[in-house]
Design a protein around this motif. Sequence first.
Motif, PDB file in Angstrom:
ATOM      1  N   LEU A  10       0.858  -1.547  -0.123  1.00 18.28           N
ATOM      2  CA  LEU A  10       0.051   0.065  -0.021  1.00 18.28           C
ATOM      3  C   LEU A  10       1.101   0.962   0.348  1.00 18.28           C
ATOM      4  O   LEU A  10       2.238   1.267   0.303  1.00 18.28           O
ATOM      5  CB  LEU A  10      -0.776  -0.088   0.888  1.00 18.28           C
ATOM      6  N   PRO A  11       0.533   2.795  -0.532  1.00 19.92           N
ATOM      7  CA  PRO A  11       1.258   3.634  -0.490  1.00 19.92           C
ATOM      8  C   PRO A  11       1.447   4.455   0.901  1.00 19.92           C
ATOM      9  O   PRO A  11       0.548   4.132   2.041  1.00 19.92           O
ATOM     10  CB  PRO A  11       0.030   4.633  -1.582  1.00 19.92           C
ATOM     11  N   LYS A  12       2.010   5.026   1.016  1.00 19.87           N
ATOM     12  CA  LYS A  12       2.415   5.408   2.184  1.00 19.87           C
ATOM     13  C   LYS A  12       1.209   6.790   2.458  1.00 19.87           C
ATOM     14  O   LYS A  12       0.641   7.650   2.185  1.00 19.87           O
ATOM     15  CB  LYS A  12       3.839   6.663   2.529  1.00 19.87           C
ATOM     16  N   ALA A  13       0.759   7.274   3.993  1.00 18.38           N
ATOM     17  CA  ALA A  13      -0.715   7.488   3.747  1.00 18.38           C
ATOM     18  C   ALA A  13       0.018   8.510   4.081  1.00 18.38           C
ATOM     19  O   ALA A  13       1.030   9.188   4.140  1.00 18.38           O
ATOM     20  CB  ALA A  13      -0.462   7.270   5.784  1.00 18.38           C
ATOM     21  N   GLN A  14      -0.932  10.319   3.578  1.00 19.32           N
ATOM     22  CA  GLN A  14      -1.253  11.232   2.705  1.00 19.32           C
ATOM     23  C   GLN A  14      -0.959  11.908   4.365  1.00 19.32           C
ATOM     24  O   GLN A  14      -1.810  11.336   5.096  1.00 19.32           O
ATOM     25  CB  GLN A  14      -2.290  11.459   2.099  1.00 19.32           C
ATOM     26  N   SER A  15      -0.511  12.904   4.974  1.00 19.95           N
ATOM     27  CA  SER A  15       0.096  13.381   6.468  1.00 19.95           C
ATOM     28  C   SER A  15      -0.903  14.446   5.751  1.00 19.95           C
ATOM     29  O   SER A  15      -1.830  16.003   5.102  1.00 19.95           O
ATOM     30  CB  SER A  15       1.289  14.746   5.682  1.00 19.95           C
ATOM     31  N   ILE A  16      -2.310  14.877   7.060  1.00 18.83           N
ATOM     32  CA  ILE A  16      -3.372  15.895   7.057  1.00 18.83           C
ATOM     33  C   ILE A  16      -2.837  16.455   8.553  1.00 18.83           C
ATOM     34  O   ILE A  16      -3.201  15.421   9.276  1.00 18.83           O
ATOM     35  CB  ILE A  16      -4.786  15.378   6.819  1.00 18.83           C
ATOM     36  N   ASP A  17      -3.068  17.761   8.418  1.00 17.43           N
ATOM     37  CA  ASP A  17      -3.202  18.662   9.470  1.00 17.43           C
ATOM     38  C   ASP A  17      -4.341  18.823  10.138  1.00 17.43           C
ATOM     39  O   ASP A  17      -5.318  19.246   8.789  1.00 17.43           O
ATOM     40  CB  ASP A  17      -2.287  19.512   9.567  1.00 17.43           C
ATOM     41  N   ILE A  18      -4.687  18.606  10.993  1.00 15.04           N
ATOM     42  CA  ILE A  18      -6.578  19.421  11.499  1.00 15.04           C
ATOM     43  C   ILE A  18      -6.261  20.242  12.199  1.00 15.04           C
ATOM     44  O   ILE A  18      -5.463  20.031  13.664  1.00 15.04           O
ATOM     45  CB  ILE A  18      -7.038  17.930  12.392  1.00 15.04           C
ATOM     46  N   GLU A  19      -6.799  21.412  11.894  1.00 18.48           N
ATOM     47  CA  GLU A  19      -6.676  23.531  12.577  1.00 18.48           C
ATOM     48  C   GLU A  19      -8.477  23.187  12.910  1.00 18.48           C
ATOM     49  O   GLU A  19      -8.810  23.693  12.435  1.00 18.48           O
ATOM     50  CB  GLU A  19      -6.194  23.857  11.497  1.00 18.48           C
ATOM     51  N   PHE A  20      -8.262  24.020  13.857  1.00 20.19           N
ATOM     52  CA  PHE A  20      -9.236  24.697  14.252  1.00 20.19           C
ATOM     53  C   PHE A  20      -9.553  25.442  15.139  1.00 20.19           C
ATOM     54  O   PHE A  20      -8.993  25.630  15.651  1.00 20.19           O
ATOM     55  CB  PHE A  20     -10.714  23.409  15.242  1.00 20.19           C
ATOM     56  N   GLU A  21     -10.710  26.462  15.110  1.00 20.47           N
ATOM     57  CA  GLU A  21     -10.038  27.887  15.522  1.00 20.47           C
ATOM     58  C   GLU A  21     -12.028  28.425  16.203  1.00 20.47           C
ATOM     59  O   GLU A  21     -12.980  28.051  15.353  1.00 20.47           O
ATOM     60  CB  GLU A  21     -10.470  29.323  14.112  1.00 20.47           C
ATOM     61  N   ASN A  22     -11.999  28.383  17.130  1.00 25.59           N
ATOM     62  CA  ASN A  22     -13.181  29.410  18.106  1.00 25.59           C
ATOM     63  C   ASN A  22     -14.329  28.432  17.180  1.00 25.59           C
ATOM     64  O   ASN A  22     -15.285  28.302  17.286  1.00 25.59           O
ATOM     65  CB  ASN A  22     -13.485  30.683  17.329  1.00 25.59           C
ATOM     66  N   VAL A  23     -14.080  26.994  18.045  1.00 28.49           N
ATOM     67  CA  VAL A  23     -15.646  25.694  18.512  1.00 28.49           C
ATOM     68  C   VAL A  23     -16.036  26.502  18.915  1.00 28.49           C
ATOM     69  O   VAL A  23     -15.413  25.867  20.507  1.00 28.49           O
ATOM     70  CB  VAL A  23     -14.806  24.430  18.109  1.00 28.49           C
ATOM     71  N   ILE A  24     -17.286  26.398  18.794  1.00 25.73           N
ATOM     72  CA  ILE A  24     -18.336  26.333  19.720  1.00 25.73           C
ATOM     73  C   ILE A  24     -19.135  25.529  19.849  1.00 25.73           C
ATOM     74  O   ILE A  24     -19.870  25.594  18.232  1.00 25.73           O
ATOM     75  CB  ILE A  24     -19.088  27.937  19.822  1.00 25.73           C
ATOM     76  N   TYR A  25     -19.909  24.680  20.926  1.00 27.60           N
ATOM     77  CA  TYR A  25     -20.838  23.603  20.366  1.00 27.60           C
ATOM     78  C   TYR A  25     -21.765  23.777  21.822  1.00 27.60           C
ATOM     79  O   TYR A  25     -21.189  23.807  23.281  1.00 27.60           O
ATOM     80  CB  TYR A  25     -20.305  22.195  20.326  1.00 27.60           C
ATOM     81  N   SER A  82     -10.519  23.081   9.311  1.00 25.82           N
ATOM     82  CA  SER A  82      -9.482  22.716   8.898  1.00 25.82           C
ATOM     83  C   SER A  82      -9.197  21.521   8.359  1.00 25.82           C
ATOM     84  O   SER A  82      -8.193  21.132   9.345  1.00 25.82           O
ATOM     85  CB  SER A  82      -8.918  24.092   8.092  1.00 25.82           C
ATOM     86  N   TYR A  83      -9.348  21.128   6.783  1.00 28.15           N
ATOM     87  CA  TYR A  83      -8.187  19.652   7.052  1.00 28.15           C
ATOM     88  C   TYR A  83      -6.931  20.249   5.947  1.00 28.15           C
ATOM     89  O   TYR A  83      -7.532  20.532   4.697  1.00 28.15           O
ATOM     90  CB  TYR A  83      -9.163  19.089   6.651  1.00 28.15           C
ATOM     91  N   VAL A  84      -6.011  20.708   6.420  1.00 26.28           N
ATOM     92  CA  VAL A  84      -5.118  20.677   5.782  1.00 26.28           C
ATOM     93  C   VAL A  84      -4.054  19.508   5.193  1.00 26.28           C
ATOM     94  O   VAL A  84      -3.121  18.965   5.499  1.00 26.28           O
ATOM     95  CB  VAL A  84      -4.490  21.777   6.145  1.00 26.28           C
ATOM     96  N   THR A  85      -3.834  19.659   4.178  1.00 24.79           N
ATOM     97  CA  THR A  85      -2.465  18.429   3.098  1.00 24.79           C
ATOM     98  C   THR A  85      -1.424  19.514   2.707  1.00 24.79           C
ATOM     99  O   THR A  85      -1.403  20.089   1.138  1.00 24.79           O
ATOM    100  CB  THR A  85      -3.333  18.138   2.365  1.00 24.79           C
ATOM    101  N   GLY A  86      -0.405  19.589   3.121  1.00 24.75           N
ATOM    102  CA  GLY A  86       0.682  20.384   2.650  1.00 24.75           C
ATOM    103  C   GLY A  86      -0.037  22.154   2.993  1.00 24.75           C
ATOM    104  O   GLY A  86       0.250  21.983   4.138  1.00 24.75           O
ATOM    105  N   LYS A  87       0.049  22.523   2.095  1.00 24.25           N
ATOM    106  CA  LYS A  87      -0.762  23.727   1.892  1.00 24.25           C
ATOM    107  C   LYS A  87      -2.366  24.189   1.551  1.00 24.25           C
ATOM    108  O   LYS A  87      -2.904  25.573   1.532  1.00 24.25           O
ATOM    109  CB  LYS A  87       0.702  24.654   1.306  1.00 24.25           C
ATOM    110  N   VAL A  88      -2.830  23.141   1.544  1.00 26.39           N
ATOM    111  CA  VAL A  88      -3.795  23.183   0.387  1.00 26.39           C
ATOM    112  C   VAL A  88      -4.464  22.419   1.454  1.00 26.39           C
ATOM    113  O   VAL A  88      -4.599  21.136   1.815  1.00 26.39           O
ATOM    114  CB  VAL A  88      -3.487  22.093  -0.905  1.00 26.39           C
ATOM    115  N   GLN A  89      -5.960  23.107   1.331  1.00 29.54           N
ATOM    116  CA  GLN A  89      -6.848  22.821   2.370  1.00 29.54           C
ATOM    117  C   GLN A  89      -8.152  22.212   1.483  1.00 29.54           C
ATOM    118  O   GLN A  89      -8.526  22.486   0.180  1.00 29.54           O
ATOM    119  CB  GLN A  89      -7.976  24.403   2.615  1.00 29.54           C
TER     120      GLN A  89
END
Length: 599
Positions: A10-25, A82-89
């Motif tokens: 299988l190919p290597k897993a793609q790197s994804i960063d998870i960013e969240f800002e001012n989340v209110i629930y 936001s879900y960011v791969t590299g600099k692409v959301q």
Amino acid sequence: MYQRSILLNLPKAQSIDIEFENVIYTVQVSFRGPTKQILQGVSGCFKSGELTAIMGPSGAGKSSLLNILTGLQRKRVDGKVSYVTGKVQQSWSDYKKQACYIQQDDQLYPLFTVNEIMTMSADLKLGQSLNSKGKQMVIDDILDSLDLSKCKETRCDRISGGQRKRLSIALELVDNPPVVFLDEPTTGLDSLASMQCVSVLKNLARGGRTVVCTIHQPSAAIYDMFDHVYMLADGLCMFQGAAVNTVSYLSRLGLNCPKYHNPADYVIEVISYEYGDFKNQLTVAASDSSWRFVAPPKLDKFTAEEERRINNDGKTTVLITSPSEIIRLRVLVKRCCIQLYRDWTTTHLKLLLHFLVGILLGLKFTDCGSDGSKTFSNVGFLIITTVYLCYTSMMPAVLKFPSELLVLRKEHFNNWYKLRTYYLAFIMTNMPVQAFFATVYSAVSYYLSSQPLEWFRFLMFTSSAILTTIIAEAMGLLLGTTLNPVNGTFLGAITVCTMLIFAGFLVLYTHMSHFWYMVSFLSYLRYSMEAMVSALYGYGREKMTCPDIYCHYRAPQTLIDELGMNGEGFWFDVTVLGVNTFLLQLIAYYTLRRKISSF
């Protein structure tokens, strides 16, 4: 303890960063009551290659934040995720296909072995990307890396709690997801099993994945294994940074952790206000990003042989393409068939009971089908048949989806298949089984009760019994997907009793007022009874034998007129039953989909 695995196919897993800002629930406390903020504007970033722990006391909002980041909870949520791969959301739809969520309860089908359930996961996720030998290599690779090879042929209901946790992780690693969420992965495990479980997650993160889990109060050894800790209390972030920086972080605020005290316990005590109210200082200090890293996380270093095998001109790398729903349908049909065969309570026992009850009723109503003096008793045999088939089909159906709802929700959310594919597979495998049960009962009881030995009448009678069974099951599925099991079972019994009143036997149609006669058309038992009466007494049946001087119902048409039924309306009745079955199953599908989305 665990050997590092690289999943060569299988190919290597793609790197994804998870960013969240001012989340209110916010949630509504009660019906039409006030709302309460569970999360009060939290922000942060969870990076690939890190093992992140969301911590806090009970009620802090850990699971709520995890559900929001996974997308399981999307209502009453404000803020930006936001879900960011590299600099692409990435878009939500693209991200959802790459993330998996392993919930706190280990939801596994107990009747399958570890290897079988892993094979099904591979078939549903990999499709034809790999042949069966390649899939087995991937499965063996994952099981070996998670120390599950020794229980490969063990059924899921016979493995330990730690093995169940690791198997839940293994099932989601088949397609090498770049993002893994886990809710309380160490709950119910002893210290050794907890350490092993977190060690597995650490190795997954070192492979370039984003691994995020909630955890309540880990030991000091486990706490040190986390690359990043996100501390919550009262819906606010109290600390975000490396686990090893926790003591230094608290010291800056004048809170000195005792030398031999567990830092995880101490920080929980602090944010629970056991040493005073430091809420404002902690929330301000938590925004400082300098506590995040001590050193960059160390990723796995492959040997020269492994690098050669991975990068051999792309020959060992397989592009994973999601299988079509047709392929998934075949896999699910096979799974349902195996499950039905192995679950003796729903197949073997039910088959035996249908056979024995058929004998019992057949002997009880001996000669009722041919003796003109027992004709009205034979109508009683028909009503007992419809009620028996209704109850034995409806009650298990009420419990079907509630018992599998958590597994179904997990697999559907983690992109194993579409809900309509699962539902179609269930219908395709279950309807023939129900038809077979009804046929066994009909064949035994029909012969022993001396019904007319004409093939077309037997087939008409059996068809009516099969449709009665299937429509009752559809009603049970609808109740099971609408109500909880207790209320569904109770309402199911009441529903059968209500429809029984309008079946045309307890109160004859000729004795009903016009209003109640019109209401009777809403009862599917009316059509079942009328179809059976037509099968046995309609379509030109000759007069029955009469052992007495006079038999009032010796002529079949006399009985039909007395009951107020149509002796030639069989095809209309079975058509109505078929249409009702289709509509009930369709409604049950939509109620199931609604329940899964809101569960």
